[in-house]
Enzyme design. Sequence first.
Site, PDB file in Angstrom:
ATOM      1  N   SER A 194       0.185  -6.910   8.798  1.00 18.24           N
ATOM      2  CA  SER A 194      -0.414  -5.964   9.731  1.00 18.24           C
ATOM      3  C   SER A 194      -0.242  -6.549  11.126  1.00 18.24           C
ATOM      4  O   SER A 194       0.091  -7.724  11.294  1.00 18.24           O
ATOM      5  CB  SER A 194      -1.890  -5.749   9.401  1.00 18.24           C
ATOM      6  N   GLY A 228      -1.444   1.175   9.265  1.00 11.84           N
ATOM      7  CA  GLY A 228      -2.509   2.018   8.734  1.00 11.84           C
ATOM      8  C   GLY A 228      -2.190   3.492   8.867  1.00 11.84           C
ATOM      9  O   GLY A 228      -1.124   3.968   8.449  1.00 11.84           O
ATOM     10  N   ALA A 256      -3.935  -0.508  -0.594  1.00  9.98           N
ATOM     11  CA  ALA A 256      -2.911   0.269   0.107  1.00  9.98           C
ATOM     12  C   ALA A 256      -1.763  -0.617   0.591  1.00  9.98           C
ATOM     13  O   ALA A 256      -0.586  -0.237   0.508  1.00  9.98           O
ATOM     14  CB  ALA A 256      -3.535   1.021   1.276  1.00  9.98           C
ATOM     15  N   ASP A 258      -0.730  -3.455  -0.696  1.00  7.50           N
ATOM     16  CA  ASP A 258       0.066  -3.881  -1.846  1.00  7.50           C
ATOM     17  C   ASP A 258       0.970  -2.740  -2.323  1.00  7.50           C
ATOM     18  O   ASP A 258       2.123  -2.967  -2.701  1.00  7.50           O
ATOM     19  CB  ASP A 258      -0.845  -4.321  -2.991  1.00  7.50           C
ATOM     20  N   ASP A 294      -7.550  -0.178  -7.115  1.00  6.03           N
ATOM     21  CA  ASP A 294      -6.527  -0.972  -6.436  1.00  6.03           C
ATOM     22  C   ASP A 294      -5.116  -0.484  -6.746  1.00  6.03           C
ATOM     23  O   ASP A 294      -4.238  -0.533  -5.887  1.00  6.03           O
ATOM     24  CB  ASP A 294      -6.645  -2.436  -6.859  1.00  6.03           C
TER      25      ASP A 294
END
Length: 317
Positions: A194, A228, A256, A258, A294
């Site tokens: 990120s 994002g 998200a 992964d 997940d």
Amino acid sequence: MSGVDLLTFGEVLVSLRSTGPLHLGGPLTMHMVGAESNVAVGLSRLGHRAALAGRVSDDELGEFVLRELRAEGVDTDGVRRDPDRPAGLMFLERRTADLTRVVYRRAGSAGSALDVDDLRGPLAAGPRLVHLTGITPALSDSARAAVTWAAREAASAGTTVSLDVNYRTRLWSREAARAALTPLAGYASVVVASADELDLVAEPGADEDTAVAGLLRRGVHTVLVKLGADGARAHTRDGVVHAAAVPVTAVDTVGAGDAFTAGYLSGHLDGLDLADRLQRAVALGAFAVAAHGDWEGLPRRDELSLITGSVAGTTLR
């Protein structure tokens, strides 16, 4: 384990989830979670042969993890049963519709005891791609040594190495993470981060362009920056590709990142061009946030078209 497309390794946790505050009691549901296992499941569902190596507890919880992985088609030949250490646990409580609180019980777990010997056999089998995260080297000295060894060996053999920075504040400081991950990134062909994680594999305080330039100079081929709701960027020596996020109703953002990584690596294994790899990555991220859990909402290959038609076009500059 020969013929494996992707090898990854790390701790797989048992997650116990509550729909309300833990201190009030109530039913808990049991799930398998872990950044590396999420990626392995994502690849397996898309038809790739994925393998996971590491350690699980030698009890019912360890058997639960193995059962879940095998049910998803993940090769577990490289997973060792550790009779001396417990399973790592993660408790999730939903405090409000928008807030979930997490409690870990993972110190001294079987997964944290990973060492080089656990990886020799799986790596010698010759996977096409080795995937690492910044979580595993934070677990213990032996795990950090194992990740470094595997990255070095895989890169020396010409195997594609991917590294997802995946910084976890509860595991280590930014300074400790930077000291371990900056040299590790030098073995990677693909680095995923990120925007606020990039300086953990570059100079402290470096902005995106400076961090990316440094990574490309060190031999990284592709730097993926997760944005994002704004999608993602992929940097190479040829320029920057951007993909917008898929417009979906988000119900659970856990996993998200992964899923995004699994989508990109699937595209890499399929030989897609950069724009199409990035499109598949944001599509899998959308599948993840649009479902609870997940990895439970990740698609099979024949389901990709359910959402990819909504992906905005990529742009190159």
